[in-house]
Design a protein around this motif. Structure first.
Motif, PDB file in Angstrom:
ATOM      1  N   SER A 131       1.823   4.952  -1.279  1.00  0.00           N
ATOM      2  CA  SER A 131       3.086   4.376  -0.831  1.00  0.00           C
ATOM      3  C   SER A 131       4.085   5.481  -0.498  1.00  0.00           C
ATOM      4  O   SER A 131       4.974   5.795  -1.300  1.00  0.00           O
TER       5      SER A 131
ATOM      6  N   GLU B  64       6.696   5.550   1.298  1.00  0.00           N
ATOM      7  CA  GLU B  64       8.085   5.101   1.210  1.00  0.00           C
ATOM      8  C   GLU B  64       8.587   5.194  -0.233  1.00  0.00           C
ATOM      9  O   GLU B  64       9.673   5.713  -0.493  1.00  0.00           O
TER      10      GLU B  64
ATOM     11  N   ASN C 172       6.456   3.753   7.948  1.00  0.00           N
ATOM     12  CA  ASN C 172       6.531   3.715   6.487  1.00  0.00           C
ATOM     13  C   ASN C 172       7.963   3.694   5.959  1.00  0.00           C
ATOM     14  O   ASN C 172       8.184   3.850   4.752  1.00  0.00           O
TER      15      ASN C 172
ATOM     16  N   VAL D 206       1.944  -2.063   5.332  1.00  0.00           N
ATOM     17  CA  VAL D 206       2.461  -1.376   6.508  1.00  0.00           C
ATOM     18  C   VAL D 206       2.706  -2.397   7.616  1.00  0.00           C
ATOM     19  O   VAL D 206       1.815  -3.130   7.992  1.00  0.00           O
TER      20      VAL D 206
END
Length: 136
Positions: free
Chosen positions: A21, A23, A54, A131
């Motif tokens: 992840s 982000e 992202n 995503v």
């Protein structure tokens, strides 16, 4: 991760892609870094597309320059106590040493910060849902 927050943190794009992840990683790292961004030898649009997809907001990126020139430019532009490159290759480790940055392997960074490496995630199907391709 421990250490002061007076740090500039750069992720090499391929290392960032190894995390489940990106982000969340950037959101977490913002809590203990001053500046954060992505460097790569890839064309600017590749980095831009990845960060947009992202939802990553970065303070700097390599642009049309290579990683060495980018890291040197970031060090000149952002005055912090530490400069750390998170990457995943011996070449990047040597590059960090050559330009005066600390090197941290993405696996070690993930372990220290409790980030999930993509290969450790439960299934690829979950990642596909996270995503969004429709985001600008």
């Amino acid at each position: 991760m421990n250490g002061g927050s007076d740090m500039t943190l750069a992720f090499e794009l391929e290392a960032l892609k190894e995390l489940a992840s990106p982000e969340s990683v950037f959101e977490d790292a913002r809590g203990w870094t001053e500046y954060i961004g992505v460097v790569s030898e890839k064309p600017t649009y590749v980095v831009t597309n990845f960060t947009r997809k992202n939802r990553i907001r970065q303070d700097f990126f390599s642009g049309p320059r290579g990683k060495a020139e980018s890291l040197e430019g970031v060090k000149d532009q952002f005055d912090t106590d530490r400069y750390v490159l998170i990457a995943s290759s011996e070449e990047d480790e040597q590059l960090a040493e050559d330009v005066g940055w600390e090197y941290l392997a993405v696996e070690d960074a993930a372990e220290a910060a409790d980030w999930i490496v993509a290969s450790d995630a439960d299934s690829g199907d979950d990642d596909a849902e996270q995503v969004r391709d429709d985001w600008p």
